[in-house]
Design a protein around this motif. Structure first.
Motif, short mmCIF file in Angstrom:
data_model
loop_
_atom_site.label_atom_id
_atom_site.label_comp_id
_atom_site.label_asym_id
_atom_site.label_seq_id
_atom_site.Cartn_x
_atom_site.Cartn_y
_atom_site.Cartn_z
N GLY A 131 0.62 -1.12 0.03
CA GLY A 131 -0.09 0.13 0.14
C GLY A 131 0.68 1.36 0.21
N HIS A 132 1.68 1.22 0.69
CA HIS A 132 2.89 2.32 0.77
C HIS A 132 3.64 2.58 -0.52
N HIS A 133 3.87 1.50 -1.00
CA HIS A 133 4.71 1.70 -2.26
C HIS A 133 3.96 2.11 -3.42
N PHE A 134 2.79 1.59 -3.57
CA PHE A 134 1.82 1.73 -4.44
C PHE A 134 1.23 3.22 -4.55
N SER A 135 1.03 3.68 -3.22
CA SER A 135 0.53 4.82 -3.19
C SER A 135 1.42 5.99 -3.28
N SER A 136 2.71 5.88 -2.92
CA SER A 136 3.92 6.90 -3.23
C SER A 136 4.20 6.99 -4.67
N ILE A 137 4.35 6.05 -5.30
CA ILE A 137 4.62 5.89 -6.88
C ILE A 137 3.37 6.40 -7.89
N ALA A 138 2.07 6.07 -7.22
CA ALA A 138 1.05 6.54 -8.08
C ALA A 138 0.71 8.07 -8.24
N GLY A 139 0.41 8.76 -7.26
CA GLY A 139 0.05 9.99 -7.49
C GLY A 139 -0.98 10.24 -8.54
N ALA A 140 -0.74 11.63 -9.37
CA ALA A 140 -1.82 11.70 -10.52
C ALA A 140 -1.23 11.13 -11.81
N GLY A 141 -0.07 10.73 -11.72
CA GLY A 141 0.78 10.33 -13.13
C GLY A 141 0.30 9.58 -13.93
N PRO A 142 -0.24 8.28 -13.60
CA PRO A 142 -0.84 7.28 -14.63
C PRO A 142 -2.36 7.83 -14.98
N ILE A 143 -2.82 8.88 -14.41
CA ILE A 143 -4.14 9.33 -14.90
C ILE A 143 -3.75 10.67 -15.83
N ASN A 144 -2.96 11.66 -15.31
CA ASN A 144 -2.55 12.85 -16.35
C ASN A 144 -2.16 12.36 -17.52
N GLY A 145 -1.01 11.40 -17.40
CA GLY A 145 -0.30 11.19 -18.74
C GLY A 145 -0.91 10.55 -19.76
N PRO A 146 -1.59 9.55 -19.70
CA PRO A 146 -2.40 8.94 -21.05
C PRO A 146 -3.54 10.09 -21.48
N ILE A 147 -4.07 10.54 -20.55
CA ILE A 147 -4.96 11.72 -20.98
C ILE A 147 -4.45 12.94 -21.81
N GLN A 148 -3.53 13.38 -21.37
CA GLN A 148 -2.79 14.33 -21.95
C GLN A 148 -1.99 13.93 -23.39
#
Length: 584
Positions: free
Chosen positions: A58-75
């Protein structure tokens, strides 16, 4: 294209990649379940604390996720769904997965220390100093950008000082209230699990109930109303404390509970896509090869597919920040080496799944995203999925939209204080010799390597930079982050070669990422310098150019050192084989 087919097909590919390629990497590198991890060997109750695997995941996943995998593909959807999907799947398995897993494994074999220590071992002290400088600058950009994003999400004013009104103001105040209550809930969770030995399963159920309760409270009771600048100071105080407290008090439990929001977000995405398709509304409108006329408009990025696509989609394929998390906080908490594959490689591929869900979300609201209806990728994500859910559960649309926005905000806050802790580690390591700890240092090194001094300097620099607003920082962060990924690949590759393990899986990713990011930074330098000297941009453009030049120079020097190291390793291996043949 059918959105459900795209999502299910991608999920099957990612599962196959985890089992086959991830399992092969474990065998090649020699993952040893019987080997004592740094969390046990160096346990100190503050940074080195063995974590239960679900909690660490949970710590690792939450730390690396952020908004990155959402913003990048959409942009990047402006380049077409085919290039985006290919980069997410191929990049995630063969680039990002190798990068994250390799960084964690190498750190485990270096007492849980950062990539800098690994570089010191494989390429020498000069290379280590260069990397730590590079990594620290990148993390300052992370602290600046995410503190600004969080303050903008919480505040009654914008970074420019304009008042926030109406529904947005209420949403900001609710998000701030829920986030404060979430921190209190996480501390209670950590106390009962780590000091009262409460079963993780029971505590998890209580934690989920607690999350539901604080969301309900925050949506209906949010009396805290602070400006952007005030929230920046509050956040500075928060990360100052959060990054030096023992990990079991806040970091581990908060990130573990945050992961439930992320799992909820993934589950909601899967249900939304499949439900919309089943009811005959699962249209997917993103063009296969993109629409050049939309570049630079609305939520879409600018530039050509190379290098823009590979810089825009970072966390959903490969991200340099991940290597700092793997070799920073995660390596100090891993209970057993056999958990390295699910925690690092597995988390990366789950992020790829989030990226695919994001692609499905914009596919459903492509027309609205194209005409500027949505102001940000986060709104596209929440709007797309909630609109899908409305096709079979119309009464849930507004609730789901608010929940999805909240989930993304929580991850930004998580990434913020994780980045601060990582920056503190790197600042300390810069002044320490190989194998030395802060307790061993003397003189001025002892002062600068002190965790409180290192954290204070980091917070002051990062938050001060963030006061200018994230829009002035973000354009440079993307390329710097991907360049950090290239350097991380270089570091693990040379170290594996030095200990005689297979490192060939790193060759293509590291060369490709170096080419992509140096090309992108050079384009940034040219554009910013041209804008500044023509009078079309202010002095910040010149600052960005100088930082970009510095990052390119650092990466080129590190690449040259790495190349020399790999060539020397190859020669030594050939000579040893020749000597063995002669002896035989």
């Amino acid at each position: 294209m059918n959105a459900a087919v795209l999502l299910i097909g991608s999920a099957l590919i990612l599962v196959a990649g985890y089992v086959l390629y991830g399992g092969w990497l474990s065998k090649q590198w020699g993952i040893d379940p019987s080997r004592k991890t740094p969390a046990h060997e160096l346990q100190d109750g503050m940074d080195y604390v063995p974590a239960k695997t679900p909690v660490l995941m949970g710590h690792h996943f939450s730390s690396i996720a952020g908004a990155g995998p959402i913003n990048g593909p959409i942009q990047a959807a402006v380049f077409g769904w085919v290039p985006v999907l290919l980069w997410v799947l191929i990049g995630g398995i063969f680039f990002g997965g190798v990068h994250d897993f390799g960084a964690l494994f190498a750190s485990l074999r270096h007492k849980g220390q950062s990539i800098g220590e690994i570089i010191d071992d494989a390429m020498g002290r000069k290379a280590k100093k260069l990397f730590l400088t590079f990594g620290y600058l990148t993390l300052l950009l992370v602290v600046a950008a995410f503190s600004s994003i969080v303050a903008s999400t919480f505040g009654t004013t914008t970074a420019a000082g304009a008042a926030v009104e109406g529904a947005t103001l209420a949403a900001n105040e609710s998000t701030a209230m829920i986030s404060i209550l979430f921190i209190a809930l996480a501390m209670a969770f950590g106390y009962f699990v780590y000091r009262k030995n409460a079963p993780v399963g029971v505590a998890s159920v209580a934690g989920v109930v607690g999350i539901i309760a604080i969301v309900a409270i925050g949506l209906n009771f949010h009396p805290i109303a602070l400006s952007y600048n005030t929230w920046m100071w509050v956040l500075a105080a928060y990360i100052l404390v959060a990054s030096v407290t023992p990990v079991w008090i806040l970091l581990q439990p908060r990130d573990y509970l945050s992961s439930f929001l992320l799992y909820f977000m993934i589950a909601a995405g899967v249900i939304a896509v499949i439900g919309a398709v089943v009811t005959g509304h699962g249209s997917f409108q993103v063009p296969a090869m993109g629409d050049a006329s939309l570049k630079g408009t609305g939520v879409f990025t600018t530039g050509t597919a190379f290098p823009a696509l590979f810089v825009t989609i970072a966390c959903g394929a490969i991200s340099g920040f991940h290597s700092l998390v793997s070799s920073g906080t995660t390596a100090k908490q891993l209970d057993n080496e056999k958990h390295a594959q699910p925690v690092a490689f597995g988390s990366m591929l789950i992020e790829c799944a989030v990226a695919v869900i994001s692609l499905c979300a914009i596919g459903f609201v492509w027309a609205a995203a194209s005409d500027g209806t949505y102001a940000s990728p986060t709104q596209v994500f929440a709007g797309g999925l909630s609109a899908m859910i409305a096709t079979f559960a119309p009464g849930m649309q507004n609730i789901m939209y608010q929940m999805l926005i909240l989930a993304v905000s929580v991850f930004c806050l998580t990434s913020l204080d994780t980045a601060t802790r990582l920056a503190r580690y790197m600042f300390q390591e810069f002044f320490l010799d190989q194998g030395e700890t802060a307790k061993d240092a003397t003189g001025y090194k002892k002062v600068l390597a002190n965790p409180y001094v290192a954290t204070t300097i980091t917070v002051v620099l990062g938050v001060s930079l963030g006061m200018t607003g994230y829009t002035k920082i973000w354009p440079l962060f993307g390329a710097a982050n991907q360049l950090l990924a290239a350097v991380g690949l270089l570091a693990v590759c040379t170290w594996l070669g030095s200990v005689g393990k297979n490192n060939k899986m790193f060759f293509v990713p590291m060369v490709f990422m170096l080419a992509v990011t140096i090309c992108s930074l050079c384009q940034t330098i040219k554009a910013k310098m041209t804008a500044y000297f023509s009078g079309a941009a202010d002095g910040w453009a010149l600052v960005q150019s100088v930082i970009a030049v510095f990052l390119v120079a650092l990466s080129v020097v590190l690449a040259v050192i790495a190349a020399k190291t790999l060539i020397e390793q190859h020669k030594n291996k050939a000579n040893n084989e020749t000597e063995s043949e002669k002896a035989a």
